[in-house]
Write an enzyme that holds these catalytic residues in place. Sequence first.
Site, PDB file in Angstrom:
ATOM      1  N   PHE A 147       0.858  -1.180   0.000  1.00  0.00           N
ATOM      2  CA  PHE A 147       0.000   0.000   0.000  1.00  0.00           C
ATOM      3  C   PHE A 147       0.896   1.233   0.000  1.00  0.00           C
ATOM      4  CE2 PHE A 147      -2.451   3.557   1.384  1.00  0.00           C
ATOM      5  CZ  PHE A 147      -3.627   3.398   0.670  1.00  0.00           C
ATOM      6  N   ASP A 232       9.555   2.787   1.755  1.00  0.00           N
ATOM      7  CA  ASP A 232       8.394   3.614   2.073  1.00  0.00           C
ATOM      8  C   ASP A 232       8.150   3.496   3.572  1.00  0.00           C
ATOM      9  OD1 ASP A 232       5.947   4.734   2.593  1.00  0.00           O
ATOM     10  OD2 ASP A 232       4.947   3.903   0.836  1.00  0.00           O
ATOM     11  N   LYS A 261       2.846  11.229   6.986  1.00  0.00           N
ATOM     12  CA  LYS A 261       2.038  11.025   8.189  1.00  0.00           C
ATOM     13  C   LYS A 261       2.574  11.772   9.416  1.00  0.00           C
ATOM     14  CE  LYS A 261       0.122   6.580   6.701  1.00  0.00           C
ATOM     15  NZ  LYS A 261      -1.251   6.910   6.340  1.00  0.00           N
TER      16      LYS A 261
END
Length: 407
Positions: A147, A232, A261
């Site tokens: 993801f 990531d 984030k």
Amino acid sequence: MTSVVPARTSAELIGAEEPVLAHNYHPLPVVVARAEGTWVEDVEGRRYLDMLAGYSALNFGHRHPALVEAAHRQLDRLTLTSRAFHNDRLAEFAERLAALTGLDMVLPMNTGAEAVESAVKVVRKWAYDVKGVPADRATIVVAADNFHGRTTTIVSFSTDEVARAGFGPFTPGFRVVPYNDLAALRDAVDETTAAVLIEPVQGEAGVVVPDDGYLAGVRELTRRAGCLFVADEIQSGLGRTGRTLAVEHESVVPDVVLLGKALGGGIVPVSAVVARREVLQVLHPGEHGSTFGGNPLAAAVGTAVVELLETGEFQRRAADLGGVLREGLEALTGNGVVGFRTRGLWAGVDVDPAIGTGREVSERLMREGILVKDTHGSTIRLAPPLTITEEELRGALRILEKVLGRV
Ligand SMILES: Cc1ncc(COP(=O)(O)O)c(C=O)c1O
């Protein structure tokens, strides 16, 4: 005259969203109005322990005083210049973020998906300019069940049909191999490969932690193959796993690290591509950009986030409390839990399907004052703010035990 709008109840607000809001989410039926630290409060004043922390965007809890103060100070001075001009906050942010990650250069962006998109462009350019891959032939190897975000290029290499169906045609140039499989990776990498792009822990897939040696193996393989290793760390990074970056569990330094984030402290969207100089220096003026990327408010909050991480306190808390979390889940295994995976203060918990789906368990936990989110099927994800106390964590585990006990 100011008109007084009567306050609406949670049910009314949820109903009011229905006709006007795109249905791209299926939120739990809770309407949050206030939050502080690890706790949120709904419109009716009910309190909940936040065990999701904005998918790790709230690693430092809601409204951490140092982050709110940094934002307030900056709001009073300068908020946006665009990159048409310099601003007096960006240099310090970039310097300190590069130092924190052990890399050289920073490309500031806003959301996680933008950081991933930017990395795709950067590694392709590196492949053409530095590695000498023939024009438009560069490939990027990714892992199944990844993801990395929701843009058209990113869903082009997703293996989740729900994320892809109806959104083609897709961007070419990606090869998908099973996660945690070095042999498959070795077979997929060739002279056209610009990079291997993986999550050091697959978050959305259910907190899937690779075998020991996998990340070091990816580092070694990419080095030998003459391609880049892009990690990531948008969800796994910035303290969550008990280290600043999840790759540190195997003492690995990738060529490119993607952050997002928590980099915005739960206040503003801040993301970044952080990389070795040889990689990021392939970009020249006009080739890439963002109106908001690197804005002074984002840089001020991002710098305050880096400052919190420089103390090491949050990484230590995640490592220590991660032990409590793991022990708690071990005790529940066989008692409603059929499997779990943890890395630091982060867990994917597979609940016994006889007890309910992940969604149903999340709703039951919500009614008991705990907010979590399901991922796939009967898996729930626990990722509380790293500021959670041991007592709060043990309380949450007791409630989980109670909810899972109710077959
Ligand atoms: C590993 C990873 N990469 C990228 C993203 C996308 O981030 P954003 O939602 O900010 O675009 C996410 C979001 O969950 C993520 O977990």
